[in-house]
Each structure stands twice: as C-alpha cells, then as structure tokens.
Scaffold this motif. Structure first.
Motif, PDB file in Angstrom:
ATOM      1  N   GLY A  68      -3.288  20.526  -0.510  1.00 50.94           N
ATOM      2  CA  GLY A  68      -2.132  21.244   0.036  1.00 50.94           C
ATOM      3  C   GLY A  68      -1.357  20.399   1.038  1.00 50.94           C
ATOM      4  O   GLY A  68      -0.158  20.154   0.873  1.00 50.94           O
ATOM      5  N   PRO A  69      -2.057  19.917   2.095  1.00 47.10           N
ATOM      6  CA  PRO A  69      -1.360  19.070   3.069  1.00 47.10           C
ATOM      7  C   PRO A  69      -0.705  17.847   2.429  1.00 47.10           C
ATOM      8  O   PRO A  69       0.410  17.479   2.787  1.00 47.10           O
ATOM      9  CB  PRO A  69      -2.474  18.646   4.026  1.00 47.10           C
ATOM     10  N   SER A  70      -1.367  17.223   1.433  1.00 47.10           N
ATOM     11  CA  SER A  70      -0.784  16.036   0.805  1.00 47.10           C
ATOM     12  C   SER A  70       0.507  16.373   0.089  1.00 47.10           C
ATOM     13  O   SER A  70       1.495  15.650   0.187  1.00 47.10           O
ATOM     14  CB  SER A  70      -1.763  15.409  -0.191  1.00 47.10           C
ATOM     15  N   LEU A  71       0.504  17.498  -0.646  1.00 48.08           N
ATOM     16  CA  LEU A  71       1.708  17.856  -1.380  1.00 48.08           C
ATOM     17  C   LEU A  71       2.860  18.171  -0.433  1.00 48.08           C
ATOM     18  O   LEU A  71       4.006  17.824  -0.701  1.00 48.08           O
ATOM     19  CB  LEU A  71       1.434  19.037  -2.317  1.00 48.08           C
ATOM     20  N   SER A  72       2.548  18.800   0.724  1.00 49.38           N
ATOM     21  CA  SER A  72       3.665  19.076   1.635  1.00 49.38           C
ATOM     22  C   SER A  72       4.174  17.798   2.272  1.00 49.38           C
ATOM     23  O   SER A  72       5.368  17.656   2.516  1.00 49.38           O
ATOM     24  CB  SER A  72       3.301  20.094   2.707  1.00 49.38           C
ATOM     25  N   VAL A  73       3.271  16.839   2.543  1.00 52.64           N
ATOM     26  CA  VAL A  73       3.727  15.555   3.075  1.00 52.64           C
ATOM     27  C   VAL A  73       4.596  14.843   2.035  1.00 52.64           C
ATOM     28  O   VAL A  73       5.626  14.252   2.364  1.00 52.64           O
ATOM     29  CB  VAL A  73       2.532  14.670   3.496  1.00 52.64           C
ATOM     30  N   VAL A  74       4.184  14.945   0.753  1.00 51.13           N
ATOM     31  CA  VAL A  74       4.966  14.345  -0.326  1.00 51.13           C
ATOM     32  C   VAL A  74       6.395  14.891  -0.339  1.00 51.13           C
ATOM     33  O   VAL A  74       7.364  14.147  -0.439  1.00 51.13           O
ATOM     34  CB  VAL A  74       4.294  14.611  -1.692  1.00 51.13           C
ATOM     35  N   LEU A  75       6.497  16.203  -0.197  1.00 50.13           N
ATOM     36  CA  LEU A  75       7.798  16.866  -0.212  1.00 50.13           C
ATOM     37  C   LEU A  75       8.717  16.274   0.853  1.00 50.13           C
ATOM     38  O   LEU A  75       9.895  16.004   0.608  1.00 50.13           O
ATOM     39  CB  LEU A  75       7.578  18.358   0.064  1.00 50.13           C
ATOM     40  N   VAL A  76       8.154  16.065   2.048  1.00 51.38           N
ATOM     41  CA  VAL A  76       8.961  15.524   3.137  1.00 51.38           C
ATOM     42  C   VAL A  76       9.268  14.043   2.890  1.00 51.38           C
ATOM     43  O   VAL A  76      10.390  13.572   3.109  1.00 51.38           O
ATOM     44  CB  VAL A  76       8.231  15.701   4.481  1.00 51.38           C
ATOM     45  N   ALA A  77       8.265  13.316   2.387  1.00 45.56           N
ATOM     46  CA  ALA A  77       8.450  11.888   2.135  1.00 45.56           C
ATOM     47  C   ALA A  77       9.553  11.656   1.107  1.00 45.56           C
ATOM     48  O   ALA A  77      10.380  10.752   1.255  1.00 45.56           O
ATOM     49  CB  ALA A  77       7.140  11.263   1.659  1.00 45.56           C
ATOM     50  N   ILE A  78       9.575  12.501   0.084  1.00 43.16           N
ATOM     51  CA  ILE A  78      10.585  12.355  -0.971  1.00 43.16           C
ATOM     52  C   ILE A  78      11.992  12.499  -0.394  1.00 43.16           C
ATOM     53  O   ILE A  78      12.913  11.784  -0.771  1.00 43.16           O
ATOM     54  CB  ILE A  78      10.339  13.405  -2.084  1.00 43.16           C
ATOM     55  N   ALA A  79      12.126  13.406   0.566  1.00 40.17           N
ATOM     56  CA  ALA A  79      13.440  13.620   1.173  1.00 40.17           C
ATOM     57  C   ALA A  79      13.926  12.374   1.915  1.00 40.17           C
ATOM     58  O   ALA A  79      15.111  12.205   2.159  1.00 40.17           O
ATOM     59  CB  ALA A  79      13.380  14.813   2.121  1.00 40.17           C
ATOM     60  N   LEU A  80      12.991  11.501   2.283  1.00 41.41           N
ATOM     61  CA  LEU A  80      13.358  10.293   3.026  1.00 41.41           C
ATOM     62  C   LEU A  80      13.737   9.124   2.110  1.00 41.41           C
ATOM     63  O   LEU A  80      14.244   8.104   2.564  1.00 41.41           O
ATOM     64  CB  LEU A  80      12.207   9.852   3.935  1.00 41.41           C
ATOM     65  N   LEU A  81      13.437   9.267   0.801  1.00 41.70           N
ATOM     66  CA  LEU A  81      13.639   8.134  -0.110  1.00 41.70           C
ATOM     67  C   LEU A  81      15.069   7.590  -0.130  1.00 41.70           C
ATOM     68  O   LEU A  81      15.270   6.373  -0.061  1.00 41.70           O
ATOM     69  CB  LEU A  81      13.206   8.512  -1.537  1.00 41.70           C
TER      70      LEU A  81
END
Lengths: 248, 245
Positions: A68-81
């Motif tokens: 769960g935590p990894s997927l939410s971090v992914v979501l935020v990381a993607i926004a930074l791409l």
C-alpha cells in the motif's frame, strides 16, 4: 501541484542513458543489501530462538505491508516525472528521502534563483541546481548515519551493561512515542487530515479484531493496505467537500 | 547446527550487517550523488559554485537538523543493522517501520528482543524488495505512460494524505501488538502535550518534536517501571523478554 511545461529543454538530458544506468544501479544496491541482510538473519535466526518458518513469515509480512505505502509513493513519484525526468525521480524518491521532502527541497533551492517549480522560470540551470541541492541534502542524511551509527552502537552496548532492562524498555517505548508524535503532527494540518487518521485507525481496529476473532492471520498483514486505501478514499471525499488544505 | 563454518550467533549477525550495511550505504551515496554532478558537467548550463552552494544552504537550513535528529530518534527502534537499511531506502515512517511493526505483530515478537530485531530486519528486506520493484516497474518503466492516465485529483489526494492515512492504522496496530498500556498512555499524552501545546508556544522546537516526545516517553516509562518485572536478568520463565508491564 502544477507540472512542468511538456517540452522543458532539460528533460532529454535528465533522461540520458547514463542516468538510467545509475538509477538502476542504485536500486541494485538496495537489493544487494537486502540479500546480504536476509542471509545474515537466516544463518543466525536459531540463536534468537526463531524458526525458519518465522523468518519467512516476517519477510512476507513486511513485503505485504509495504504494498500500500509503495503504491501511494509511486503515485506521487509519477507526478514528478514531467518535472525532473525518470532517472532523477527514481534516484531521489527511491533512496533516502520521500516524495514530500524532495519536492520541498527542490522548491527551496529553486527559490534561491528566483524560480518556481513547474513554470517557465524552472530552466535547465535551475533544474541542475535544484537536483544538486536535493542530492547533497540526501547525502547529508547518509553520511551522518554512517558516522553516528557506530557511535550510538558503542553507547548502547555500554548502557546495556549498566542495566540490561534498559534495552528491553527503550525500543517499545521509543516506537510508541515516535508513532504517537508523528500521528499527532498530522492532526492540526486540516480537518481532512484528522479524518484520514481516524478512518485509518478505525479500519485497522476492525481488521485486527476480525483477525483475532476469526483467526485470520493474513488480515494482520493486509490490515495496513486496507486502512491506507479506505483512509485515502475518505480523505478524497473530505478534501473535495472543502475540508482539505487549500491547494498549495 | 548444520553449518560448519560458523555457528549461529548474534555477534556474527551484527558483524555482517555492520560491515556490509555501511559498505552498501556508502556505495548508494556515491552513485546517487554522482547523478547531479554528471548533469553539471555535460549540461553546460552556466552555473557557478556559488549558486549551488546557495541552493544547498536553503535546503540545509530547513533539513540540516534532521541529519542528526532522525538517526538519533530511530536508532533505539531500528538498532545498528536497521539504520543502514533505513537511511539508504528512506521512507522510514511511512513504509519501513510500518512493515517491521506488521511483521512483529504477525509472528508475535516484541521489539527490543533479538527475535523482534530479526523479524524487523526481514520485514524491512521484504519492504525493500517491494519498494524497488514498485519504483522500477511503475515509475521507471511504466511511469511516463501512467502519468497521462491517472487523474490529477487522485494524485493530489495521495500526495496530501498518504502520511495520515498510514499513521492512523500503523499506530493502532503497534499499540495492539505491544500490549503495553502504560507506555501507550505515556506516549499519547506526551505527544499531545509536545505537539499540540509545547511546539505552538516554542516553534523553535518544531524540528525536534518527535525526538522530544521519544526522549520524554523513554524517561517517564523508565522511571515509573515496576522493577520486579523488568529488572530480572535473562527473563527466567518467559520465552521472550517482554518490554515493560
């Protein structure tokens, strides 16, 4: 948060093949470290009265809890791409630091050059200065950990000799205190933060209760995923009902 | 038992993890730091050292305290082995410690015992593998495709509320797993006092808020412990050393 103009001229540079290699190397180092640690635990588990089944359960539980935590971090990381390019995001968010810290750092550094994240003032030069500042700051944590850990280790061994009970009390109390403090720190931020904390706490209580009553051990592992997801759904509705932070 | 080379021991575990933990952390640091230097040399962007220094100092002014405070706060929880993992991977409060807590709860091991430490180490390894897999697959490979796919409002909510949505659940699981009523009450009381009152009155203390709560809780728990329970050497009857009360 607003994202960069599509054709920021540094993005090609930020996606250079060498940087991809470095990003994958960094992830590789994390994997290697984990493999070494896992071998060390497996080899020495007996000395702590821990069976190999328990070793495997602990590994699985940790992995499941991290989904769960990894997927939410992914979501935020993607926004930074679009802003930083893929390899820098993998390195910065994938290593020490979190998406929030990195964004704040980048914005602070850009500010010293009179630029803002995500608009036309964020040029190639600003991008490099920002990335440099983020990286040096991340390095600060790593270096101080390398220096401080052996020092803390020596003093904790000394304390243990003075009074063995100390080491049986400190970790539990420290853990409770750290999470109580981290949680309380979220509360004053907005009503939606309060709702997210409470919903997540209630969902976890229900999961743990069911796990105990119905002997469903897997629910202890998945509880965090459910709490996170349902907590975020509640936050979604609360936020768009106007209870959230004004968009920063 | 079957191992001929070395017999299982905690000393061997500490030796391996300290040596290789610090070596891998150092390599991670070198590679990560080389990224902006590479860009600096190939970009020809007209930047001077003064600008970089100024940018870094702006970040340092906000986060510099945490270089010291965070290792200090997490050492009693993570132990030396876990430190090298945690400060390589980051995401300590939102990913690694929650995983450790879940794993300890699942196999019924207490923090502060060796079994608890090993369970936490394995859990952090499990979390690290998921972390790397998610970064490589969803950010590295699929990221640029996903970025167009996920609606902005969802990303925004995830960004703003990840932490509270994790912390509520983890704190409950931690309390349920430790079953230390007195420490729990002390920790919650100190957290309320420090975060909601003290930091408001003295905002200078804000960067050290968690550390202050941790320190006060340890102190009060220690001085109010029931000595008959905790001060026995090598806990006679129980299979595990229970933290306190």
């Amino acid at each position: 948060m607003n994202l960069a103009t599509e054709s920021a001229d540094y993005i090609g540079l930020a996606n250079a093949p060498i940087l991809w290699i470095l990003a994958m190397a960094v992830m590789g180092v994390v994997v290697v470290q984990s493999l070494i640690y896992m071998t060390a635990v497996k080899k020495n588990a007996e000395s702590a009265g821990m069976s190999q089944t328990e070793v495997r359960s602990a590994f699985r539980a940790g992995g499941v809890a991290a989904i769960g935590p990894s997927l939410s971090v992914v979501l935020v990381a993607i926004a930074l791409l679009p802003l930083f390019g893929t390899p820098p995001v993998v390195v910065r968010v994938g290593l020490i630091g979190s998406a929030a810290t990195e964004v704040a750092s980048a914005s602070l550094a850009a500010g010293t050059m009179g630029a803002n994240l995500g608009d036309e003032t964020f040029t190639r030069g600003v991008f490099i200065v920002a990335l440099m500042a983020m990286s040096l700051s991340g390095a600060g944590w790593m270096i101080s950990t390398l220096i401080l850990t052996p020092i803390f280790k020596r003093s904790s061994h000394k304390l243990e000799k003075v009074n063995p009970a100390l080491m049986s009390i400190i970790p539990g109390a420290a853990l409770l205190a750290a999470f109580a403090a981290l949680t309380f720190r979220e509360l004053p931020k907005s009503p939606t933060h309060v709702i997210a904390v409470i919903v997540s706490a209630v969902v976890m209580s229900i999961c743990l209760l069911l796990a105990k009553m119905l002997k469903l051990n897997w629910l202890k592992e998945w509880g965090l995923g459910f709490s996170l997801l349902i907590g975020l759904v509640a936050a979604y509705f609360a936020h768009y009902a106007g209870l959230g932070l004004p968009e920063a | 038992m079957s191992s001929i080379i070395t017999s299982p021991s905690h000393a061997a575990f500490e030796r391996t993890t300290s040596r290789w933990g610090s070596i891998t952390l150092f390599i991670g640091f070198l590679i990560a730091t080389s990224v902006p230097f590479y860009l600096l040399f190939v970009a020809d962007a007209n930047i001077d050292v003064g600008q970089i220094l100024k940018g870094f100092l702006a970040v340092f002014a906000v986060y510099g305290v945490f270089y010291i405070v965070e290792p200090l706060t997490y050492f009693p929880i993570l132990g030396p082995a876990g430190m090298y993992q945690a400060f390589m991977i980051g995401n300590v409060a939102n990913k690694l410690l929650p995983s450790a807590i879940v794993a300890q709860d699942t196999i019924g091991a207490k923090p502060g015992t060796r079994k608890g430490e090993y369970a936490a180490t394995m859990a952090i390894c499990g979390a690290a593998i998921i972390h790397v897999a998610s970064m490589v697959i969803f950010v590295g490979i699929l990221g640029t495709w996903l970025v167009a796919l996920i609606p902005e409002p969802i990303t925004l909510v995830a960004k703003l509320y990840i932490l509270p949505a994790i912390l509520g659940g983890v704190t409950v699981q931690l309390i349920a797993s430790l079953k230390q009523l007195k420490s729990t009450l002390i920790a919650l009381g100190m957290a309320a006092l420090v975060i909601l009152v003290l930091v408001r009155l003295l905002p200078v203390l804000a960067p050290g808020d968690v550390a202050i709560v941790v320190f006060l809780t340890i102190l009060i728990t220690w001085f109010t412990r029931s000595k008959s329970v905790t001060d026995k050497k090598a806990g006679g009857d129980g299979t595990e050393t229970v933290g306190i009360n």
